[in-house]
Design a protein around this motif. Structure first.
Motif, PDB file in Angstrom:
ATOM      1  N   UNK A 147       0.647  -1.131   0.078  1.00  0.00           N
ATOM      2  CA  UNK A 147      -0.163   0.057  -0.019  1.00  0.00           C
ATOM      3  C   UNK A 147       0.536   0.955  -0.044  1.00  0.00           C
ATOM      4  N   UNK A 148       0.311   1.983  -1.043  1.00  0.00           N
ATOM      5  CA  UNK A 148       1.391   3.177  -1.362  1.00  0.00           C
ATOM      6  C   UNK A 148       0.727   4.485   0.228  1.00  0.00           C
ATOM      7  N   UNK A 149       0.533   4.728   1.426  1.00  0.00           N
ATOM      8  CA  UNK A 149      -0.309   5.978   1.692  1.00  0.00           C
ATOM      9  C   UNK A 149      -0.879   7.175   1.164  1.00  0.00           C
ATOM     10  N   UNK A 150       0.190   7.414  -0.278  1.00  0.00           N
ATOM     11  CA  UNK A 150      -0.194   8.908  -0.949  1.00  0.00           C
ATOM     12  C   UNK A 150      -0.952   8.412  -2.297  1.00  0.00           C
ATOM     13  N   UNK A 151      -1.570   7.475  -2.338  1.00  0.00           N
ATOM     14  CA  UNK A 151      -2.440   6.925  -3.195  1.00  0.00           C
ATOM     15  C   UNK A 151      -3.920   5.749  -3.150  1.00  0.00           C
ATOM     16  N   UNK A 152      -4.287   5.484  -3.897  1.00  0.00           N
ATOM     17  CA  UNK A 152      -5.286   4.194  -3.021  1.00  0.00           C
ATOM     18  C   UNK A 152      -4.651   3.144  -2.881  1.00  0.00           C
ATOM     19  N   UNK A 153      -4.829   2.860  -1.182  1.00  0.00           N
ATOM     20  CA  UNK A 153      -5.082   1.412  -0.349  1.00  0.00           C
ATOM     21  C   UNK A 153      -4.999   0.082  -1.091  1.00  0.00           C
ATOM     22  N   UNK A 154      -4.701  -1.071  -0.960  1.00  0.00           N
ATOM     23  CA  UNK A 154      -4.379  -2.433  -1.777  1.00  0.00           C
ATOM     24  C   UNK A 154      -2.823  -2.438  -1.671  1.00  0.00           C
ATOM     25  N   UNK A 155      -2.522  -4.241  -1.372  1.00  0.00           N
ATOM     26  CA  UNK A 155      -1.235  -4.634  -1.877  1.00  0.00           C
ATOM     27  C   UNK A 155      -1.744  -4.996  -3.104  1.00  0.00           C
ATOM     28  N   UNK A 156      -0.273  -5.838  -4.322  1.00  0.00           N
ATOM     29  CA  UNK A 156      -0.925  -5.300  -5.923  1.00  0.00           C
ATOM     30  C   UNK A 156      -1.450  -7.114  -5.545  1.00  0.00           C
ATOM     31  N   UNK A 157      -2.174  -7.265  -6.519  1.00  0.00           N
ATOM     32  CA  UNK A 157      -2.382  -8.999  -6.462  1.00  0.00           C
ATOM     33  C   UNK A 157      -1.274  -9.687  -6.049  1.00  0.00           C
ATOM     34  N   UNK A 158       0.004  -9.810  -6.518  1.00  0.00           N
ATOM     35  CA  UNK A 158       1.383 -10.929  -6.139  1.00  0.00           C
ATOM     36  C   UNK A 158       1.989 -10.670  -5.334  1.00  0.00           C
ATOM     37  N   UNK A 159       1.218  -9.640  -4.630  1.00  0.00           N
ATOM     38  CA  UNK A 159       1.987  -9.834  -2.829  1.00  0.00           C
ATOM     39  C   UNK A 159       0.187 -10.064  -1.630  1.00  0.00           C
ATOM     40  N   UNK A 161      -0.484 -13.799  -1.391  1.00  0.00           N
ATOM     41  CA  UNK A 161      -0.277 -14.326  -0.971  1.00  0.00           C
ATOM     42  C   UNK A 161       0.419 -14.823   0.556  1.00  0.00           C
ATOM     43  N   UNK A 162       1.413 -13.672   0.195  1.00  0.00           N
ATOM     44  CA  UNK A 162       2.333 -13.623   0.986  1.00  0.00           C
ATOM     45  C   UNK A 162       1.361 -12.648   2.375  1.00  0.00           C
ATOM     46  N   UNK A 163       1.166 -11.632   2.125  1.00  0.00           N
ATOM     47  CA  UNK A 163       0.265 -11.191   2.976  1.00  0.00           C
ATOM     48  C   UNK A 163      -0.736 -12.100   3.457  1.00  0.00           C
ATOM     49  N   UNK A 164      -1.347 -12.877   3.620  1.00  0.00           N
ATOM     50  CA  UNK A 164      -2.392 -13.460   3.646  1.00  0.00           C
ATOM     51  C   UNK A 164      -2.041 -14.922   4.902  1.00  0.00           C
ATOM     52  N   UNK A 165      -0.876 -15.333   4.585  1.00  0.00           N
ATOM     53  CA  UNK A 165      -0.032 -16.033   5.259  1.00  0.00           C
ATOM     54  C   UNK A 165       0.775 -15.431   6.191  1.00  0.00           C
ATOM     55  N   UNK A 166       0.736 -14.235   6.667  1.00  0.00           N
ATOM     56  CA  UNK A 166       1.472 -13.350   7.451  1.00  0.00           C
ATOM     57  C   UNK A 166      -0.221 -13.673   9.042  1.00  0.00           C
ATOM     58  N   UNK A 167      -0.953 -12.750   8.007  1.00  0.00           N
ATOM     59  CA  UNK A 167      -1.965 -13.300   9.067  1.00  0.00           C
ATOM     60  C   UNK A 167      -2.467 -14.064   9.863  1.00  0.00           C
ATOM     61  N   UNK A 168      -2.822 -15.471   8.007  1.00  0.00           N
ATOM     62  CA  UNK A 168      -3.136 -16.292   8.742  1.00  0.00           C
ATOM     63  C   UNK A 168      -2.706 -17.268   9.677  1.00  0.00           C
ATOM     64  N   UNK A 169      -1.268 -16.895  10.349  1.00  0.00           N
ATOM     65  CA  UNK A 169      -0.055 -17.499  11.479  1.00  0.00           C
ATOM     66  C   UNK A 169      -0.506 -17.253  12.902  1.00  0.00           C
ATOM     67  N   UNK A 170      -1.407 -15.318  12.619  1.00  0.00           N
ATOM     68  CA  UNK A 170      -2.071 -14.464  13.821  1.00  0.00           C
ATOM     69  C   UNK A 170      -3.695 -15.377  14.504  1.00  0.00           C
ATOM     70  N   UNK A 200      -7.729 -18.046  -5.881  1.00  0.00           N
ATOM     71  CA  UNK A 200      -6.306 -17.879  -5.613  1.00  0.00           C
ATOM     72  C   UNK A 200      -6.010 -18.352  -4.470  1.00  0.00           C
ATOM     73  N   UNK A 201      -6.752 -17.229  -3.495  1.00  0.00           N
ATOM     74  CA  UNK A 201      -6.993 -16.958  -2.063  1.00  0.00           C
ATOM     75  C   UNK A 201      -7.549 -18.001  -1.431  1.00  0.00           C
ATOM     76  N   UNK A 202      -8.889 -18.297  -1.666  1.00  0.00           N
ATOM     77  CA  UNK A 202      -8.870 -19.887  -1.674  1.00  0.00           C
ATOM     78  C   UNK A 202      -8.238 -20.963  -1.854  1.00  0.00           C
ATOM     79  N   UNK A 203      -7.247 -21.397  -2.307  1.00  0.00           N
ATOM     80  CA  UNK A 203      -6.676 -22.694  -2.777  1.00  0.00           C
ATOM     81  C   UNK A 203      -5.977 -22.816  -1.498  1.00  0.00           C
ATOM     82  N   UNK A 204      -5.637 -21.740  -1.255  1.00  0.00           N
ATOM     83  CA  UNK A 204      -5.208 -22.076   0.130  1.00  0.00           C
ATOM     84  C   UNK A 204      -5.425 -21.619   2.121  1.00  0.00           C
ATOM     85  N   UNK A 205      -6.177 -21.014   1.387  1.00  0.00           N
ATOM     86  CA  UNK A 205      -7.563 -20.583   2.707  1.00  0.00           C
ATOM     87  C   UNK A 205      -8.933 -21.031   2.250  1.00  0.00           C
TER      88      UNK A 205
END
Length: 244
Positions: A147-159, A161-170, A200-205
């Motif tokens: 996410x770029x705080x100066x623009x619209x929020x959100x991660x790129x589609x390619x990112x 999976x990595x953020x999902x893995x982090x969230x899933x561990x907590x 793609x997200x549902x495949x792992x979560x």
């Protein structure tokens, strides 16, 4: 002096009927059923009395995008005896995580590891159950990786999976799916990209089944591409500039 309560509730009821008709028509065109769609009424800048009207009309999912307004409104609505579920749909700063975690049932806008960590820490302290969250995906062409705080929020589609893995561990967080705001020039194509990300997200979560997409102007395109939640403000409550 505010609008007459009975008149205002009638206005909202008429708008709600029209929105539900749009949702039903969009579902019919997409081969879906309206019970697959959750309507989130976005009430930012509207008074708590409008939330009470919505609750009386059967709309219990309510979205806000600024903590300062949302926290006070949630308390006022609770004091009025209305039972609603609060969705936080706006960009969120880490220093607001504790407040948001105290009243929100679903945070739609998790878009960076630091925010996920702040929400997890807050949720563990102020909640008796995990906080449901969505990963916000930036569908703009050339979106930055995070996410770029100066623009619209959100991660790129390619990112995602990595953020999902982090969230899933907590254990204090529960990943429920994805959210996005479509670019105004090509909502359909953007929502098609989001559908691929969601798959793609549902495949792992497998429990990450929520796709929060579509607003007053583009809910039909969102439903056509698999949205489960649509976030509607203006079409339900009128143009904000007219409410003073």
């Amino acid at each position: 002096m505010g609008p007459d309560p009975e008149v205002r509730r009638s206005e909202i009821a008429a708008n709600l009927a029209a929105v539900r008709e749009r949702i039903a028509a969009a579902c019919a065109a997409a081969g879906r059923t309206p019970d697959e769609i959750t309507l989130v009424a976005v009430t930012k800048t509207y008074p708590a009395s409008d939330v009470v009207h919505l609750a009386a009309l059967g709309v219990r999912e309510v979205g806000e995008n600024r903590d300062q307004e949302a926290a006070a409104k949630a308390a006022e609505v609770r004091a009025a005896g209305a039972d609603v579920h609060w969705h936080f749909v706006g960009q969120l700063q880490r220093n607001k995580a504790r407040s948001v975690a105290s009243y929100a049932d679903l945070v739609h806008s998790v878009d960076r590891p630091a925010l996920a960590a702040a929400l997890a820490e807050a949720a563990a302290k102020v909640r008796d159950r995990p906080l449901d969250v969505l990963i916000q995906v930036n569908l703009d062409p050339g979106a930055p990786e995070l996410s770029d705080p100066l623009h619209r929020g959100g991660v790129s589609p390619a990112s995602v999976a990595a953020l999902a893995e982090l969230i899933g561990k907590d254990e204090a967080l529960r990943l429920r799916g994805v959210m996005a705001v479509a670019p105004v020039d090509d909502a359909g194509a953007a929502f098609a990209r989001l559908a691929l990300v969601a798959t793609g997200l549902r495949a792992d979560h497998p429990n990450a089944t929520v796709v929060s997409a579509g607003m007053s102007g583009d809910l039909e395109e969102a439903i056509a591409h698999g949205a489960t939640h649509v976030r509607v403000g203006t079409a339900l409550l009128g143009k904000r500039a007219l409410l003073g």
